[in-house]
Design a protein around this motif. Structure first.
Motif, mmCIF file in Angstrom:
data_model
loop_
_atom_site.group_PDB
_atom_site.id
_atom_site.type_symbol
_atom_site.label_atom_id
_atom_site.label_comp_id
_atom_site.label_asym_id
_atom_site.label_seq_id
_atom_site.Cartn_x
_atom_site.Cartn_y
_atom_site.Cartn_z
ATOM 1 N N HIS A 1 -48.069 -16.819 1.237
ATOM 2 C CA HIS A 1 -47.510 -18.129 1.568
ATOM 3 C C HIS A 1 -48.014 -18.602 2.938
ATOM 4 O O HIS A 1 -47.737 -19.717 3.338
ATOM 5 C CB HIS A 1 -45.990 -18.060 1.618
ATOM 6 N N LEU B 1 -34.433 -17.199 -9.704
ATOM 7 C CA LEU B 1 -35.687 -16.584 -10.113
ATOM 8 C C LEU B 1 -35.594 -16.167 -11.565
ATOM 9 O O LEU B 1 -36.509 -16.385 -12.343
ATOM 10 C CB LEU B 1 -35.983 -15.356 -9.244
ATOM 11 N N TYR C 1 -47.616 -29.449 -0.684
ATOM 12 C CA TYR C 1 -46.758 -29.127 -1.803
ATOM 13 C C TYR C 1 -45.267 -29.021 -1.445
ATOM 14 O O TYR C 1 -44.411 -29.600 -2.088
ATOM 15 C CB TYR C 1 -47.237 -27.822 -2.450
ATOM 16 N N ARG D 1 -43.912 -11.016 4.308
ATOM 17 C CA ARG D 1 -42.804 -11.940 4.107
ATOM 18 C C ARG D 1 -41.470 -11.330 4.512
ATOM 19 O O ARG D 1 -40.494 -12.044 4.701
ATOM 20 C CB ARG D 1 -42.747 -12.422 2.664
ATOM 21 N N VAL E 1 -42.233 -31.442 -2.716
ATOM 22 C CA VAL E 1 -41.055 -31.052 -3.496
ATOM 23 C C VAL E 1 -39.785 -31.544 -2.815
ATOM 24 O O VAL E 1 -38.869 -32.045 -3.461
ATOM 25 C CB VAL E 1 -40.992 -29.519 -3.687
ATOM 26 N N ALA E 2 -39.756 -31.416 -1.494
ATOM 27 C CA ALA E 2 -38.576 -31.857 -0.752
ATOM 28 C C ALA E 2 -38.345 -33.354 -0.982
ATOM 29 O O ALA E 2 -37.214 -33.803 -1.141
ATOM 30 C CB ALA E 2 -38.748 -31.564 0.732
ATOM 31 N N PHE F 1 -45.979 -25.812 -13.532
ATOM 32 C CA PHE F 1 -46.883 -24.785 -13.028
ATOM 33 C C PHE F 1 -47.903 -24.481 -14.100
ATOM 34 O O PHE F 1 -47.555 -24.146 -15.221
ATOM 35 C CB PHE F 1 -46.093 -23.543 -12.638
ATOM 36 N N LEU G 1 -34.537 -35.554 -0.392
ATOM 37 C CA LEU G 1 -34.091 -35.426 1.000
ATOM 38 C C LEU G 1 -34.340 -36.754 1.720
ATOM 39 O O LEU G 1 -35.232 -37.519 1.338
ATOM 40 C CB LEU G 1 -34.840 -34.279 1.687
ATOM 41 N N MET H 1 -34.443 -26.996 -2.297
ATOM 42 C CA MET H 1 -34.517 -28.338 -1.729
ATOM 43 C C MET H 1 -33.388 -29.215 -2.270
ATOM 44 O O MET H 1 -32.832 -30.040 -1.560
ATOM 45 C CB MET H 1 -35.884 -28.976 -2.048
ATOM 46 N N ASN H 2 -33.048 -29.029 -3.555
ATOM 47 C CA ASN H 2 -31.945 -29.793 -4.129
ATOM 48 C C ASN H 2 -30.635 -29.483 -3.429
ATOM 49 O O ASN H 2 -29.859 -30.383 -3.115
ATOM 50 C CB ASN H 2 -31.811 -29.480 -5.620
ATOM 51 N N ALA I 1 -36.968 -33.846 -4.363
ATOM 52 C CA ALA I 1 -35.563 -33.446 -4.420
ATOM 53 C C ALA I 1 -34.660 -34.492 -3.795
ATOM 54 O O ALA I 1 -33.438 -34.386 -3.889
ATOM 55 C CB ALA I 1 -35.371 -32.099 -3.739
ATOM 56 N N GLN J 1 -36.756 -21.079 -12.933
ATOM 57 C CA GLN J 1 -36.921 -22.354 -12.237
ATOM 58 C C GLN J 1 -37.717 -22.139 -10.965
ATOM 59 O O GLN J 1 -37.829 -21.033 -10.472
ATOM 60 C CB GLN J 1 -35.543 -22.870 -11.837
ATOM 61 N N SER J 2 -38.221 -23.182 -10.413
ATOM 62 C CA SER J 2 -38.859 -23.057 -9.115
ATOM 63 C C SER J 2 -37.762 -22.878 -8.070
ATOM 64 O O SER J 2 -36.951 -23.773 -7.842
ATOM 65 C CB SER J 2 -39.653 -24.314 -8.803
ATOM 66 N N THR J 3 -37.757 -21.702 -7.444
ATOM 67 C CA THR J 3 -36.758 -21.438 -6.420
ATOM 68 C C THR J 3 -36.772 -22.533 -5.386
ATOM 69 O O THR J 3 -35.737 -22.961 -4.899
ATOM 70 C CB THR J 3 -37.106 -20.143 -5.663
ATOM 71 N N PHE J 4 -37.961 -22.955 -5.017
ATOM 72 C CA PHE J 4 -38.073 -23.875 -3.924
ATOM 73 C C PHE J 4 -37.469 -25.236 -4.267
ATOM 74 O O PHE J 4 -36.836 -25.889 -3.440
ATOM 75 C CB PHE J 4 -39.536 -24.025 -3.492
ATOM 76 N N MET J 5 -37.637 -25.639 -5.525
ATOM 77 C CA MET J 5 -37.052 -26.909 -5.966
ATOM 78 C C MET J 5 -35.531 -26.825 -5.889
ATOM 79 O O MET J 5 -34.867 -27.752 -5.420
ATOM 80 C CB MET J 5 -37.511 -27.212 -7.396
ATOM 81 N N ARG K 1 -38.667 -20.488 2.606
ATOM 82 C CA ARG K 1 -39.459 -19.290 2.316
ATOM 83 C C ARG K 1 -40.191 -19.406 0.984
ATOM 84 O O ARG K 1 -41.104 -18.641 0.715
ATOM 85 C CB ARG K 1 -38.596 -18.037 2.352
ATOM 86 N N GLY K 2 -39.781 -20.341 0.142
ATOM 87 C CA GLY K 2 -40.412 -20.479 -1.168
ATOM 88 C C GLY K 2 -41.667 -21.321 -1.159
ATOM 89 O O GLY K 2 -42.255 -21.558 -2.198
ATOM 90 N N THR K 3 -42.096 -21.762 0.003
ATOM 91 C CA THR K 3 -43.335 -22.545 0.025
ATOM 92 C C THR K 3 -44.245 -21.973 1.109
ATOM 93 O O THR K 3 -43.948 -20.920 1.676
ATOM 94 C CB THR K 3 -43.027 -24.043 0.246
ATOM 95 N N ASN L 1 -44.683 -20.640 -5.647
ATOM 96 C CA ASN L 1 -44.032 -19.602 -6.443
ATOM 97 C C ASN L 1 -44.068 -19.968 -7.917
ATOM 98 O O ASN L 1 -44.119 -21.123 -8.268
ATOM 99 C CB ASN L 1 -42.549 -19.533 -6.065
ATOM 100 N N MET L 2 -43.977 -19.004 -8.765
ATOM 101 C CA MET L 2 -43.849 -19.194 -10.209
ATOM 102 C C MET L 2 -45.106 -19.791 -10.825
ATOM 103 O O MET L 2 -45.119 -20.092 -12.006
ATOM 104 C CB MET L 2 -42.680 -20.129 -10.592
#
Lengths: 695, 695
Positions: B614, A549, B657, B583, B661-662, B644, B667, A560-561, B665, A553-557, A583-585, B502-503
């Motif tokens: 969310h 955070l 979304y 959350r 992202v997944a 963003f 997956l 996922m990485n 990344a 950066q995007s936490t969610f990205m 939780r980030g999406t 987020n962000m």
């Protein structure tokens, strides 16, 4: 004209002097790309250690490179890896032409690694500009000999330093470090960063740790002896570099003198690994004798100040020293004689660099100096200085002796240093054994102080930990207040879905398992009453998000990485920790991904997995996925105050927790009732939904 | 024997000297409990300000108390409020017997407030141990005259200081503060902490801000004059305290001399509030004359050093000074005369405290001193000191004059100070007007520099902001890079449900509205191209969680407590910001509570509400709740990189979304396809579920 040329180039990775930290290695690394793989190389110029390995994919090669935390990275001048390194490290990057010849240190490597190792040594020789006898020959190691922990997980699990302020205190290393030598501190750090993936090697360490734990008298004695062992690795480096001084040779001697008693104790322990350690530290008695005979017990810092070499070591030097001593006695006698002869009590004999020895008489007494007794040499405002022919003659003898003695001492010292150089391989072998012993006694000391037990490895993928603790958390919590937790997993049930409120201990529980695994595979005992573990090949984590955070950066990205890496690289022998993935999406996105990840690991990978989540509805997955078990972090309400018990219990968490808190907080009854109704519908639907999505 | 007694007690809240910060008030507060309500009192001993109000419930009373950020809180000795204060504040608490008599400063208050105000003043008198003419009479204010912002929201919105390091820089105040005086800085801080809930008063400030924005020449002139106005409030305090010195009286005079030109400019502005300000700062010409006549232009720091009083102010003092001057000239003449008479050029006349005036002749010249010309007084190692009868006589005259002059100056100074005391009410009135003017010119200056516009209030609950900006964020982002956003809400559509990754700017958007509301109601212009707003009575926020996490509390409990306060206290004229409520607990719990809270606010309260979440599935609520609208923070993908946009757009966020992202990344496809399937089922079910829960 003095000829000036560059005698040494000092770069961030090749500092040799006071900028070097005792307890840390200082690596220069190199990475090269071959047809289908990467060569990763590292060397510590201060200790002479060298490492080389082959890694097949780029990400893992970067992980291997970063595991050395290199201050500098050397690349071939046409390398395409710059971007990849820049992304993950702030090391200095230097580009070099690949050398045509193979370095002697690289000769034993397989052919595809020779050019990379030669690249790295070429850089070291180019900056050091001298021969480097202490640089060890590269030998290839298999990265798969070690438990793989990626850079992110290593940071996040706070193995050797905290995330917040990068201090050792507060990390796993901080709790375990009872080493007595700088070499030992470095080796412990390396062992914690690279735990073993070899049951026999880890068990050998456990055996030795256990022996040292039981034989506490011997351990105390070892700890006492280690106190007198200096940094043999870096002393070897300084010998090789030609920067060693008399005091350091004395330190070397003192260190080597501890080897004999250490080996005696080790032999008395009657245990195979102890005997192996003892055989590695055979004292080089020839070298000890040489140093004992040649180096003074009180050498000066600078070797040109004289007095480094012991009396009796060299006949010629002794003669010079006699001449100096005799000359000085003669002068002292002359002073007494002349005082008596002239009756001038304040007459004295002095020395300065321009006029040499002189007789000094103060102004007031000049009249008492007999005519023609002395030759006038220099007039000061309140004194006269004189010489006599015999004084000048003695002066010549003394100065010649001093000059020759200085030169001879330097020659002798250089010869001794060169002689010491020939012992460097033995010194390095001793350093390896002593530092390993230091780490093992440190493990034993930690085991005693923190009440750790020996872990037992099994092939059946059973994890059975009774009353285990988080090694760092328990160290900051009052005795008695710490809540111990069990782990009980088998090959048939190797995934935990952890639910429960925030702050109730979910992520501590997850980290605890990872740290215990790391301790066990590093050779340490572990914080539990009884511990059975399989051997893991890789730890993957995705815990917490605070650091990402902050970097915007995007936490969610990032999430996922990290998940993708776990899913790509994990095997059935890996440990995966995933903390609130999704939780980030948005909720359904996140929940769908979480479920899909759990199913994928369950069906395709079979890794030991701890998965914490707020998606309470995922708990129904346990009905279908037979290897998945529900546990929860528990809370208790006393008179309207919620207490988090930090105890992990069987089954899914109590679903009414959230609305329960809302009621405690005093939200209107109408609002609470409505929330209850909505929840009820959700739950009814969820059962139905789960059945559908599980088909 | 010197009689020693306590002359002043200095406590954290009653420091008067160098420990006091210019730009902050320093309040001591008191709180008392009556039958059905609480009395809250505050006083700043350094400025003489006093405040009193009645608040009906305990939580709000604590908020009112905390709004002063008191360094000390005074309680009746049987008070039951200790715990409540301890929970929220680290102020020093002092218990006092309630005084029997009503303080004169409390006389104008309603009866139920008199004892509390007397309690507070009793404490101030007991510590100061002197009369406090500058302490203003308490007058009651209505807390409801101000926009209520609770302690947590004030911190979280970073109105006057940042959360991270409590610095002004980075806060709203940091962007708005162009004040020129310490009084102005304090008043601006107070206005930002207590914005108005009175349309006419806020519009009066806007009118004045606008006039000063347009009339920039006059504004520049005002800013120049304000530079010479010192801290009238604290100078009054020091006058009253008896600690004022000559230099401060000179500062007072200079400050008062600016009042005339300031009033002239204000009158020329041809605007009602300007005239009102001008009438408040009528220069007390009598006092200016007194100071002009009496106080030297170069007074010393200490009033006992002499030289504070101007020549010509007092005849007797002038005579003493003449005597001193004449005496000193006579002595200078004597020195010249004696040098000539004796021919000793180095002869000089000196003075010390023990021997008074003397003639000094160096050892070498003693032989030149004529016999019997002087009387020998003192022998030094290399000089002799002499006196003559006439020198002693003159000395007596000079010393007497000095002594008397010193005493007289002190008397005169004390008299002047006492005279100044009688002007304290006028000084305080001027201080109020000048500091208000300073804040208003600061608003105008900020409006010009940051391109703010005048907000227009409406009764229809319309929020219409075109291209509005977050005042603090825009100040740290490069010009041109900042993304402006609109707000468009009406009484029929006054709730926004904000979804998106987020962000992407959700919480910035929410904070932006709150800050613009605060600015508008404090009297400032606002960062937008056009701004229409209703007048809000209360701002409730629940944004972010970092601070609570650090304190180890259950985030979710804090979250529910804040939500409860909003739900309990909000009216249809309130602004509620709720950021990802729920959350901190399991998904369905959290979602059920979130939906229930939204419905409750929608159906029972009707407050303007921004709700970010969310829980994407809540977006369907807009179909049923007619005042709820969906907006989303948008993101864009370019070649696999997500950007963003920080732009808020109509409608719910794109649901794919997370899985998108997944996929980016990397997956596994199988995992992604499965997640898509699960999500699809969720969404199908969700429609159905929503229909049911909305019945």
């Amino acid at each position: 004209v003095v000829r000036r040329e560059v005698v040494q180039v000092i770069t961030p990775g090749t500092v040799m002097g006071s900028g070097v930290q005792d307890a840390r290695n200082q690596y220069v690394a190199a990475i090269t790309e071959t047809m289908s793989a990467y060569g990763v190389f590292a060397a510590d110029l201060t200790t002479g250690e060298t490492y080389a390995c082959v890694v097949e994919d780029a990400e893992r090669a970067m992980e291997e490179l970063l595991s050395y935390r290199p201050k500098e990275v050397i690349l071939e001048d046409n390398s395409t890896l710059t971007e990849l390194i820049r992304e993950k490290s702030d090391a200095f990057i230097t580009y070099l032409h690949s050398p045509d010849d193979t370095a002697k240190e690289a000769a034993e490597l397989p052919e595809e690694l020779q050019s990379g190792a030669s690249l790295l040594t070429a850089y070291l020789y180019q900056t050091a500009k001298r021969s480097l006898e202490h640089l060890q020959a590269f030998s290839q190691y298999e990265p798969s000999r070690f438990l793989q922990i990626d850079h992110y997980s290593r940071r996040n699990l706070e193995i050797t330093e905290t995330m917040r302020d990068r201090s050792k205190s507060g990390s796993l290393l901080g709790v375990l470090d009872f080493t007595r030598t700088a070499m030992g501190a470095r080796r412990l750090k390396r062992w914690m960063e690279k735990p073993l993936y070899s049951q026999s090697e880890a068990e050998e360490r456990h055996l030795m740790t256990g022996t040292l734990l039981d034989r506490f008298l011997e351990r105390d004695h070892i700890r006492e002896l280690l106190k007198h062992v200096y940094d043999l690795e870096r002393l070897s480096g300084r010998v090789s570099f030609g920067t060693v001084n008399g005091r350091e040779l004395l330190q070397l001697k003192k260190s080597l003198q501890q080897l004999h008693p250490l080996t005696e104790i080790l032999k008395s322990l009657d245990c195979a690994p102890a005997k192996k350690l003892a055989s590695g530290m055979t004292p080089p008695s020839e070298l000890i004798n040489l140093l004992e005979l040649s180096i003074s017990e009180t050498p000066p810092v600078s070797i040109t100040d004289g007095g480094v070499i012991k009396d009796g070591y060299n006949e010629q030097l002794d003669q010079y020293r006699d001449a100096m001593t005799n000359g000085r006695s003669w002068i002292a006698a002359l002073e007494a004689k002349e005082r008596q002869a002239t009756g001038i009590r304040s007459l004295k004999i002095g020395f300065n660099k321009v006029f040499g020895y002189y007789i000094e008489v103060s102004k007031a007494n000049i009249s008492h100096v007999p005519e023609d007794r002395y030759e006038r040499k220099q007039t000061l405002s309140n004194a006269e200085r004189y010489v006599t022919p015999e004084l000048k003659e003695k002066e010549k003898v003394i100065l010649e002796a001093e000059d020759k003695s200085g030169k001879l001492e330097y020659e002798l010292f250089t010869a001794i240093r060169d002689e010491v150089k020939t012992f460097i391989p033995q010194l390095q072998s001793a350093a390896l054994s002593v530092s390993s012993l230091d780490v093992l006694q440190s493990f034993a000391e930690a085991a005693e102080r923190h009440r750790y037990v020996k872990p037992v490895f099994n092939q059946e993928k059973t994890i059975s930990l009774s009353r285990s603790r988080h090694p760092v958390v328990e160290s900051v919590i009052d005795a008695g207040a710490y809540i111990e937790n069990d782990f009980d997993l088998t090959a048939d049930q190797d995934m935990l879905l952890i639910t429960g409120p925030n702050m109730a201990g979910k992520s501590t529980y997850m980290r605890q398992l990872a740290l215990i695994v790391i301790m066990a595979q590093a050779g340490s005992f572990v914080p539990a009453e009884q511990a059975e573990l399989p051997l893991f090949d890789h730890i993957f984590t995705r815990i917490g998000a605070a650091d990402d955070l902050a970097s915007g950066q995007s936490t969610f990205m990032v999430e996922m990485n990290e998940t993708r890496r776990a899913v790509d690289d994990a095997t059935s022998r890996s440990l995966i920790l995933l903390d609130e993935i999704g939780r980030g999406t948005s909720t359904y996105d996140g929940m769908a991904l979480a479920q899909s990840v759990i199913e994928y690991i369950h069906n395709r990978i079979g890794a030991v997995t701890l998965f914490s989540t707020h998606y309470h509805e995922l708990t129904v997955l346990a009905e279908k996925l037979n290897r998945l078990e529900n546990v929860h972090a528990s809370a208790r309400e006393d008179n309207g105050v919620l207490t988090f018990l930090h105890r992990i219990q069987q089954g899914p968490a109590d679903k009414s927790y959230g609305i329960h808190v809302a009621r405690l907080a005093g939200l209107p009854d109408e609002l609470i009732r409505r929330a209850d109704d909505i929840l009820h519908t959700f739950e009814k639907r969820n059962r139905q939904r789960t059945k559908e999505t599980q088909q």
